[in-house]
Design an enzyme around this catalytic site. Structure first.
Site, PDB file in Angstrom:
ATOM      1  N   GLY A  19      16.815 -14.276 -29.008  1.00  0.00           N
ATOM      2  CA  GLY A  19      16.188 -15.545 -29.358  1.00  0.00           C
ATOM      3  C   GLY A  19      15.961 -16.372 -28.119  1.00  0.00           C
ATOM      4  O   GLY A  19      15.907 -15.864 -26.999  1.00  0.00           O
ATOM      5  N   ARG A  20      15.863 -17.683 -28.294  1.00  0.00           N
ATOM      6  CA  ARG A  20      15.624 -18.558 -27.146  1.00  0.00           C
ATOM      7  C   ARG A  20      16.901 -19.005 -26.461  1.00  0.00           C
ATOM      8  O   ARG A  20      16.871 -19.461 -25.321  1.00  0.00           O
ATOM      9  CB  ARG A  20      14.806 -19.770 -27.590  1.00  0.00           C
ATOM     10  CG  ARG A  20      13.386 -19.362 -27.940  1.00  0.00           C
ATOM     11  CD  ARG A  20      12.366 -20.459 -27.904  1.00  0.00           C
ATOM     12  NE  ARG A  20      12.832 -21.801 -27.990  1.00  0.00           N
ATOM     13  CZ  ARG A  20      12.632 -22.610 -29.023  1.00  0.00           C
ATOM     14  NH1 ARG A  20      11.975 -22.194 -30.075  1.00  0.00           N
ATOM     15  NH2 ARG A  20      13.068 -23.836 -29.006  1.00  0.00           N
ATOM     16  N   GLU A  48      17.956 -17.896 -22.660  1.00  0.00           N
ATOM     17  CA  GLU A  48      17.281 -18.427 -21.475  1.00  0.00           C
ATOM     18  C   GLU A  48      17.982 -19.644 -20.914  1.00  0.00           C
ATOM     19  O   GLU A  48      17.870 -19.930 -19.726  1.00  0.00           O
ATOM     20  CB  GLU A  48      15.818 -18.741 -21.775  1.00  0.00           C
ATOM     21  CG  GLU A  48      15.597 -19.985 -22.603  1.00  0.00           C
ATOM     22  CD  GLU A  48      14.140 -20.235 -22.947  1.00  0.00           C
ATOM     23  OE1 GLU A  48      13.800 -21.411 -23.168  1.00  0.00           O
ATOM     24  OE2 GLU A  48      13.358 -19.281 -23.021  1.00  0.00           O
ATOM     25  N   CYS A 108      17.644  -7.817 -27.542  1.00  0.00           N
ATOM     26  CA  CYS A 108      16.447  -8.629 -27.383  1.00  0.00           C
ATOM     27  C   CYS A 108      16.466  -9.417 -26.067  1.00  0.00           C
ATOM     28  O   CYS A 108      16.467  -8.857 -24.992  1.00  0.00           O
ATOM     29  CB  CYS A 108      16.283  -9.524 -28.598  1.00  0.00           C
ATOM     30  SG  CYS A 108      14.642 -10.212 -28.808  1.00  0.00           S
ATOM     31  N   HIS A 109      16.489 -10.734 -26.158  1.00  0.00           N
ATOM     32  CA  HIS A 109      16.533 -11.592 -24.976  1.00  0.00           C
ATOM     33  C   HIS A 109      17.964 -11.815 -24.470  1.00  0.00           C
ATOM     34  O   HIS A 109      18.156 -12.453 -23.437  1.00  0.00           O
ATOM     35  CB  HIS A 109      15.888 -12.945 -25.265  1.00  0.00           C
ATOM     36  CG  HIS A 109      14.393 -12.903 -25.337  1.00  0.00           C
ATOM     37  ND1 HIS A 109      13.709 -12.293 -26.356  1.00  0.00           N
ATOM     38  CD2 HIS A 109      13.447 -13.391 -24.498  1.00  0.00           C
ATOM     39  CE1 HIS A 109      12.413 -12.406 -26.160  1.00  0.00           C
ATOM     40  NE2 HIS A 109      12.221 -13.069 -25.033  1.00  0.00           N
ATOM     41  N   TYR A 145      13.876  -6.738 -25.292  1.00  0.00           N
ATOM     42  CA  TYR A 145      12.543  -7.086 -25.749  1.00  0.00           C
ATOM     43  C   TYR A 145      11.591  -6.890 -24.557  1.00  0.00           C
ATOM     44  O   TYR A 145      11.957  -7.203 -23.417  1.00  0.00           O
ATOM     45  CB  TYR A 145      12.502  -8.531 -26.263  1.00  0.00           C
ATOM     46  CG  TYR A 145      11.196  -8.838 -26.950  1.00  0.00           C
ATOM     47  CD1 TYR A 145      10.915  -8.301 -28.202  1.00  0.00           C
ATOM     48  CD2 TYR A 145      10.231  -9.613 -26.319  1.00  0.00           C
ATOM     49  CE1 TYR A 145       9.699  -8.537 -28.815  1.00  0.00           C
ATOM     50  CE2 TYR A 145       9.020  -9.867 -26.938  1.00  0.00           C
ATOM     51  CZ  TYR A 145       8.757  -9.324 -28.183  1.00  0.00           C
ATOM     52  OH  TYR A 145       7.545  -9.549 -28.787  1.00  0.00           O
TER      53      TYR A 145
END
Length: 195
Positions: A89-90, A93, A119-120, A139
């Protein structure tokens, strides 16, 4: 007992399925999962985002659920856990900007404890400097981070359902890979599931 506890690193706008499904699956198997977030304590929540593949150039994003934080971030001690889960997800980051997050990841890696990242989530692994020489997938948008961090890129199959294991590390590209990714993580933890 540390062999029954799993740590999960999350933050606001973590991918909904990538936090909820592993949390529920590992809990169902008998593990105690401590979901933690920098700046949050047990009883707090983070917002999640639902990412889907609908034919656009990248995933779409929709509001998800509130996901419960079950342990205080400031109380985390790596030695108390059998393994680590980093959803995508976000959240990755920006949680990767937190030095304690990076030190937690480094602690799991240095002690060869199982790490499952999807993923992320691999952005956190790259920032922590634990991917050098590892076979890793993520991802596709995270591929430059993974490769620059010294990992060998693991190709993603057409359905995003594959996962890779390299030593203590299990990685997958996105939530469609949960069945293989979680099975391989549980195997690294030393658990056995039989029907």
């Amino acid at each position: 007992m540390s062999d029954k506890k799993i740590l999960m690193l999350v933050g606001d706008y973590v991918e909904d399925y990538e936090a909820m499904v592993p949390f529920q699956c590992l809990t169902m198997l008998g593990y105690t999962v401590h979901s933690v977030c920098p700046g949050k304590k047990s009883g707090d929540t983070v917002k999640t985002a639902i990412h889907d593949f609908e034919g656009d150039q990248t995933y779409s994003e929709k509001p998800g659920h509130n996901f419960a934080i079950t342990y205080d971030f400031d109380r985390v001690v790596v030695d108390n856990y059998a393994g680590l889960v980093i959803p995508g997800g976000r959240a990755p980051e920006y949680i990767r900007l937190n030095e304690k997050v990076l030190n937690i990841v480094r602690g799991f890696a240095a002690n060869n404890k199982p790490i499952a990242s999807v993923c992320h989530g691999q952005q956190v692994l790259a920032a922590a400097g634990v991917l050098e020489g590892k076979l890793c997938t993520a991802y596709p948008a995270v591929k430059p981070d993974v490769v620059r961090a010294g990992a060998t890129w693991g190709e993603i199959n057409d359905t995003f359902t594959n996962a890779y294991v390299d030593g203590n590390l299990v990685t997958a590209a996105a939530w469609p890979g949960h069945p293989e990714w979680l099975r391989k993580f549980v195997e690294l933890l030393g658990a056995k599931i039989e029907i």
